[in-house]
Write a protein that holds these residues in place. Sequence first.
Motif, PDB file in Angstrom:
ATOM      1  N   VAL A  30       0.848  -1.193   0.000  1.00 16.68           N
ATOM      2  CA  VAL A  30       0.000   0.000   0.000  1.00 16.68           C
ATOM      3  C   VAL A  30       0.883   1.243   0.000  1.00 16.68           C
ATOM      4  N   ILE A  31       0.485   2.232  -0.789  1.00 14.52           N
ATOM      5  CA  ILE A  31       1.105   3.560  -0.759  1.00 14.52           C
ATOM      6  C   ILE A  31       0.042   4.544  -0.308  1.00 14.52           C
ATOM      7  N   ILE A  32       0.394   5.365   0.680  1.00 10.45           N
ATOM      8  CA  ILE A  32      -0.494   6.428   1.148  1.00 10.45           C
ATOM      9  C   ILE A  32       0.175   7.754   0.835  1.00 10.45           C
ATOM     10  N   THR A  33      -0.567   8.642   0.166  1.00 11.34           N
ATOM     11  CA  THR A  33      -0.035   9.955  -0.176  1.00 11.34           C
ATOM     12  C   THR A  33      -0.947  11.048   0.358  1.00 11.34           C
ATOM     13  N   MET A  34      -0.327  12.128   0.739  1.00  7.00           N
ATOM     14  CA  MET A  34      -1.042  13.336   1.165  1.00  7.00           C
ATOM     15  C   MET A  34      -0.133  14.508   0.819  1.00  7.00           C
ATOM     16  N   GLY A  35      -0.546  15.303  -0.157  1.00  2.67           N
ATOM     17  CA  GLY A  35       0.326  16.382  -0.616  1.00  2.67           C
ATOM     18  C   GLY A  35       1.644  15.788  -1.104  1.00  2.67           C
ATOM     19  N   ALA A  36       2.766  16.288  -0.582  1.00  5.65           N
ATOM     20  CA  ALA A  36       4.086  15.802  -0.988  1.00  5.65           C
ATOM     21  C   ALA A  36       4.525  14.559  -0.210  1.00  5.65           C
ATOM     22  N   GLN A  37       3.770  14.166   0.813  1.00  3.28           N
ATOM     23  CA  GLN A  37       4.140  13.000   1.624  1.00  3.28           C
ATOM     24  C   GLN A  37       3.739  11.703   0.926  1.00  3.28           C
ATOM     25  N   LYS A  38       4.632  10.720   1.004  1.00  2.00           N
ATOM     26  CA  LYS A  38       4.362   9.419   0.401  1.00  2.00           C
ATOM     27  C   LYS A  38       4.914   8.342   1.340  1.00  2.00           C
ATOM     28  N   LEU A  39       4.028   7.471   1.820  1.00  7.72           N
ATOM     29  CA  LEU A  39       4.404   6.406   2.738  1.00  7.72           C
ATOM     30  C   LEU A  39       4.039   5.068   2.135  1.00  7.72           C
TER      31      LEU A  39
END
Length: 167
Positions: A30-39
Amino acid sequence: MANIIGLLKMRVIKGSNLVIKDSTSSDPYVIITMGAQKLKTRHVKNDCNPAWNDELTLAITDVDVPINLTVHDKDTFTSDDQMGEAEIDIKAYVECLRTTLSGLPDGTVVDKIFPSRENSLADVSHITWKDGKLVQDMVLRLKNVATGEVELQIEWVNVPDSLVLVS
């Protein structure tokens, strides 16, 4: 990151009925993104019902910025295949946080969010008082794919010297 109002701890628990992208199975993560953040979670080999139990943390600066979740199939010799996507909506959760609850019995359901066309929920999502904190459990139905769901839990963490969302 300036103006952090808090951290959002996200426990990506498991996936269910994910699509097969390789010949007999998939190696999902799974990839979670919010704005420039990517986890990103770890990938689980040969499992269309993976248990990740990975904890990821987003720095929140604006609760209105969308949080996107995508599931991918890890491939060795080609680019990874997308296995679906969903949006994580934290607005109802944040509203419950702003009520500054305390001292509730463990397991008290503070709010319920029902699946609708406006959200990615596959089932009723409960915001619950647990161990002195509010948590939200949710099962997200993946879009742009035949089948697949991802279960996760979110929890807010206040940051010292930040703008105060929860007192």
